[in-house]
Design an enzyme around this catalytic site. Structure first.
Site, PDB file in Angstrom:
ATOM      1  NE  ARG A   1      -3.423  -2.353   2.868  1.00 29.69           N
ATOM      2  CZ  ARG A   1      -3.073  -3.483   3.470  1.00 29.69           C
ATOM      3  NH1 ARG A   1      -1.839  -3.605   3.977  1.00 29.69           N
ATOM      4  NH2 ARG A   1      -3.928  -4.485   3.589  1.00 29.69           N
TER       5      ARG A   1
ATOM      6  CE  LYS B   1      -5.954  -1.139   5.111  1.00 29.93           C
ATOM      7  NZ  LYS B   1      -7.246  -1.463   4.474  1.00 29.93           N
TER       8      LYS B   1
ATOM      9  CG  HIS C   1      -5.293   0.578  -3.662  1.00 31.95           C
ATOM     10  ND1 HIS C   1      -4.468   0.656  -2.555  1.00 31.95           N
ATOM     11  CD2 HIS C   1      -6.236  -0.355  -3.360  1.00 31.95           C
ATOM     12  CE1 HIS C   1      -4.911  -0.182  -1.621  1.00 31.95           C
ATOM     13  NE2 HIS C   1      -5.970  -0.804  -2.086  1.00 31.95           N
TER      14      HIS C   1
ATOM     15  NE  ARG D   1      -3.217  -3.678  -1.324  1.00 26.96           N
ATOM     16  CZ  ARG D   1      -2.614  -4.464  -0.432  1.00 26.96           C
ATOM     17  NH1 ARG D   1      -1.300  -4.587  -0.441  1.00 26.96           N
ATOM     18  NH2 ARG D   1      -3.319  -5.129   0.466  1.00 26.96           N
TER      19      ARG D   1
ATOM     20  CG  HIS E   1      -5.626  -9.069   1.463  1.00 22.48           C
ATOM     21  ND1 HIS E   1      -5.783  -9.519   0.173  1.00 22.48           N
ATOM     22  CD2 HIS E   1      -5.613  -7.709   1.383  1.00 22.48           C
ATOM     23  CE1 HIS E   1      -5.858  -8.494  -0.647  1.00 22.48           C
ATOM     24  NE2 HIS E   1      -5.762  -7.392   0.063  1.00 22.48           N
TER      25      HIS E   1
ATOM     26  CE1 TYR F   1      -6.600  -7.093  -6.416  1.00 21.11           C
ATOM     27  CE2 TYR F   1      -6.574  -8.218  -4.303  1.00 21.11           C
ATOM     28  CZ  TYR F   1      -6.522  -7.051  -5.039  1.00 21.11           C
ATOM     29  OH  TYR F   1      -6.405  -5.844  -4.404  1.00 21.11           O
TER      30      TYR F   1
END
Length: 311
Positions: A162, A186, A257, A260, A283, A292
């Site tokens: 990110r 995150k 993004h 990514r 994730h 994806y």
């Protein structure tokens, strides 16, 4: 909905719609734009009710509300608009119940349709090659900012990280022998992601000549720097990537993004394991990564439609 259409409503329905409009403006403090949108949705609901013979609010029931939404869905209304109209109907009937205009709330079990999950924008591999070639050419003259931009975009695509992870990375996050990058994602979760030779080459040139030319006392350990020497911020990265995409001329993509998304999709296209891609992207849920796979399947279908003589 114009005034003439509103006046076709039976008096009890028109009075209720006007009361709800006053409630939104006076008690809830909604903006005029929001009030107009809600009023339009309520008018649409009540006009539909009239076509089914309803003349008072007591005539509203769950089946009628579902038919109202179903008719709009069949007419091609977007799911986001249907979701908003569902929310409006529920707010309206809940208000009417509190005002004792209804004895029961018919919309309690009215569910909004699930939102569309738009597939993320993805660049084709040949677009990536053109993009990187242009950045490499721009950096060939040794300009520090061009060297930085080339290294940033290469690493964004190579690692799928990110933009916030990129800007927060320090020089010692690069393991130049193993070609891995340590980032904090995150939830302050740390992970290590690999990158390839092109990104390594661009990063080495940036560290050897580009970064020293921009570094100042305020640079600290930041891997990437702004033109004044401080740690680069996300807005600058977004601006750089936006300009790079604009130069391509054949994509509507605008932000980091997309790199990514493209990295994830190209990994899966190339046969990478879904769990491995999950780890690379950071994730927490495999379901997020599975999006994806839908992108990959859709690209496969599009290629089939274009190439197969009996598609």
């Amino acid at each position: 909905m114009d005034h003439d259409e509103r006046t076709r409503l039976p008096e009890p329905l028109a009075r209720a719609a006007h009361g709800f409009e006053r409630y939104l403006a006076a008690e809830r403090g909604r903006s005029p734009h929001t009030v107009r949108a809600y009023r339009g949705d309520v008018d649409a609901l009540l006009i539909h009710a009239v076509t089914e013979g309803v003349t008072t609010l007591d005539g509203l029931d769950l089946s009628m509300l579902r038919r109202w939404l179903g008719d709009q869905s069949e007419a091609g209304m977007s799911r986001s608009t249907l979701a908003r109209r569902t929310a409006t109907a529920r707010s309206f009937t809940a208000w009417a119940l509190r005002e004792e205009l209804l004895k029961v709330d018919p919309a309690l079990r009215l569910k909004a349709p699930k939102q569309d999950h738009a597939l993320p924008a993805v660049l084709q591999q040949q677009q990536i090659r053109r993009l990187m070639a242009a950045l490499r050419e721009a950096a060939a003259g040794g300009d520090p900012l061009a060297l930085r931009d080339h290294a940033m975009v290469e690493l964004l695509y190579a690692t799928g990280i990110r933009v916030g992870e990129l800007t927060g990375t320090d020089v010692d996050g690069l393991n130049r022998e193993r070609r891995t990058l340590g980032v904090v994602g995150k939830g302050n979760k740390e992970r290590v992601v690999p990158y390839g030779v092109p990104a390594a080459t661009a990063a080495e040139r940036w560290l050897a000549t580009g970064r020293p030319a921009l570094a100042t006392d305020r640079s600290g350990p930041a891997l990437f720097l702004g033109k004044r020497g401080g740690r680069i911020d996300q807005r600058t990265v977004r601006t750089v990537v936006g300009h790079v995409f604009g130069a391509l001329g054949d994509t509507s993509a605008t932000g980091p993004h997309t790199l990514r998304h493209s990295a994830a999709t190209h990994l899966l296209d190339g046969g990478a394991d879904l769990r491995a891609v999950q780890e690379i992207l950071g994730h927490s849920s495999l379901a997020t990564t599975q999006l994806y796979t839908h992108v990959s399947v859709e690209r496969l279908r599009e290629g089939y439609r274009q190439a197969h003589p009996r598609a």
